[in-house]
Write a protein that holds these residues in place. Structure first.
Motif, short mmCIF file in Angstrom:
data_model
loop_
_atom_site.label_atom_id
_atom_site.label_comp_id
_atom_site.label_asym_id
_atom_site.label_seq_id
_atom_site.Cartn_x
_atom_site.Cartn_y
_atom_site.Cartn_z
N VAL A 5 -4.02 -0.64 2.15
CA VAL A 5 -3.58 -1.95 1.69
C VAL A 5 -2.41 -2.36 2.58
O VAL A 5 -1.36 -1.70 2.57
N SER A 62 -7.27 -5.17 2.91
CA SER A 62 -7.37 -3.91 2.16
C SER A 62 -8.79 -3.39 2.22
O SER A 62 -9.74 -4.15 2.29
N GLY A 88 0.81 -1.22 0.00
CA GLY A 88 0.00 0.00 0.00
C GLY A 88 0.84 1.27 0.00
O GLY A 88 0.30 2.38 -0.03
N ARG A 132 0.96 5.16 3.29
CA ARG A 132 0.35 4.08 2.50
C ARG A 132 -1.15 4.25 2.43
O ARG A 132 -1.76 4.90 3.27
N GLN A 187 -4.04 0.84 -7.85
CA GLN A 187 -4.25 0.93 -6.40
C GLN A 187 -4.27 2.36 -5.89
O GLN A 187 -4.61 2.60 -4.75
#
Ligand code: PMP
Length: 481
Positions: A368, A436, A204, A365, A229
């Motif tokens: 995740v 996540s 992440g 991050r 992501q």
């Protein structure tokens, strides 16, 4: 023709599940950072230990649940569904408008430059493969070994593309330095492309995209951002980041209807052979005097969108972009960061748990987080979270094998049998567990997860599990409920 108001309008996303115990730092109004409404929140799943519980979807990094707003918009459009770019009928015209308006909405969402093109694809994987196929002759590609396979693997499909795989950095600055050095060492080259992820699908962690873009451009290279992501968790502004292309998937952005996006510079895309040959991509087709067929291809995004487009998928992405923008990314980010801290805090209370990170435990991050639990086979742990707590996470190497193996300590071993931990105390794990979450995650899912990890590590699984096709599954034969 303008799109019917019945289709074009929808209610603003509803805020639900405000939790005063999780108030924003600085005293922000908790209601303003409540999760967005997503589908599946009330779905009950059975527990092996008896009874049912609402499903806690904590695998957003694989696929996020649909936003209610996206579902409502799609449902409102569905009766008006018609062919796109073909068909003289009213609904075909309306669907074409909707499709092209969606392109403009996505361009807006990404802050595209006036001459950028938004090409609709099936997914991030498809987008990056499209770009790989569209590279000018003899392009040199630079990619970190730590990338998701979707951004690591497409570049070798053309024999004339030379790929430099860069060692995984251990700090964001090292990433920039490594790229700088690699670009400088290999000069001179013709066309060059850097491919980098915005947020890792394993840790992440946020990558220094702006700095990497500056390094690429300083050496005459272009850069494509794998935002699979990043886009669901952070605003992505193509101009501000100064990247040349952005790729992302609808299904990770609360729009699970089979579409993705490649947006950015038009020149390489227009000069390339169409990604797929067929109707829609061709402007004019005629027989040649020698008996063959001559084709004039479109130079717009349609060049790479042959075949009947997935208008529902595309419209759902545009709806998600609008929903996230209207909800306010700042507050979504703020709330998600609270959840990140809650998960990290919960995991930190369990000494057997090790959180994986490339850039250090405090690196910024998104929602995740991957970890291993000493003494546990990760597949066993994930199976127990599901079967005993109704929590859906993922275990494995997450389509980023080189990165996860580096983080776990190397080697290519296969994990052991379920129930037999793949890491004896003090030894390394062979797989990881990933939790996540995002804009639709209620606080209760995070609390349940944190509690479940503690209970499993302290008290062990309450069920027996066996290995089936390489995965741990509850052994329904050994114990009756
Ligand atoms: N890049 C990253 C960083 C990802 O996490 C994923 C999906 N896990 C992909 C690319 C590929 O996305 P898709 O499967 O939608 O093509």
């Amino acid at each position: 023709m303008s799109v019917s108001p019945a289709v074009a309008t929808s209610a603003a996303p509803a805020a639900v599940d405000s939790d005063p115990a999780c108030a924003a730092p600085g005293g922000a109004d908790a209601a303003s950072i409540a999760p967005l409404q997503v589908l599946g929140r009330d779905v009950l799943v059975p527990l092996v230990t008896g009874g049912e519980v609402t499903y806690a979807a904590l695998d957003y990094a694989a696929s996020a649940p649909a936003l209610q707003r996206v579902w409502d918009d799609v449902a409102a459009y569905a009766p008006y569904y018609g062919s796109v770019h073909r068909g003289a009928g009213y609904l075909s015209q309306l669907s074409t408008d909707l499709f092209e308006n969606s392109r403009a909405d996505v361009a807006d969402f990404l802050g595209c430059r006036a001459d950028d093109q938004v090409v609709f694809t099936r997914s991030t994987t498809d987008s990056l493969n499209l770009l790989a196929a569209a590279l000018p002759a003899n392009t040199r590609v630079f990619v970190f070994e730590t990338e998701h396979h979707a951004s690591l693997l497409p570049w070798e499909q053309r024999a004339d593309t030379e790929v430099s795989y860069l060692n995984g950095p251990r700090t964001p600055q090292q990433a920039v330095d490594t790229l700088e050095r690699a670009l400088a060492e290999r000069e001179p080259y013709g066309p060059a492309l850097v491919c980098v992820t915005g947020a890792s699908n394993v840790t992440g962690e946020l990558w220094p995209v702006r700095e990497l873009a500056a390094a690429a451009h300083a050496h005459g290279a272009r850069i494509v951002l794998d935002a699979a992501q990043l886009a669901p968790h952070h605003p992505v502004d193509i101009k501000e980041l100064d990247v040349d292309w952005v790729a992302f998937s609808g299904h990770k952005l609360y729009a699970p209807f089979g579409s993705g996006v490649l947006a950015g510079r038009a020149d390489w895309l227009q000069a390339a052979e169409p990604y797929l040959a067929g109707g829609g991509a061709s402007r004019k087709v005629a027989r040649r005097a020698d008996g063959g067929v001559e084709v004039e291809w479109h130079t717009t995004a349609a060049r790479h969108e042959a075949g009947s487009p997935n208008v529902i998928g595309v419209y759902s992405i545009a709806a998600a972009c609008k929903a996230l923008s209207e909800a306010g990314f700042d507050s979504l980010v703020e709330r998600e960061q609270q959840l990140v801290q809650r998960v990290l805090g919960g995991l930190a209370e369990v000494p057997e748990v090790k959180v994986l990170s490339l850039f250090g435990d405090d690196a910024p991050r998104v929602g995740v987080i991957s970890f291993v639990v000493q003494g546990w086979n990760s597949s066993h742990f994930a199976a127990a979270l599901s079967a005993e707590y109704g929590i859906g996470v993922r275990d494995g190497l997450f389509c980023a094998h080189p990165l996860v193996r580096t983080l776990l300590g190397g080697e290519d071993d296969e994990p052991g049998e379920c129930g037999a931990p793949d890491s004896a105390p003090g030894e390394r794990s062979l797989n990881a567990i990933r939790v996540s979450f995002g804009a639709g995650t209620p606080d209760e899912h995070i609390e349940r997860f944190a509690g479940a990890v503690q209970e499993l590590v302290r008290g062990g699984a309450r069920w027996t599990y066996r290995t089936e096709d390489g995965r741990c599954v509850p052994d329904r034969n050994s114990i009756s409920v």
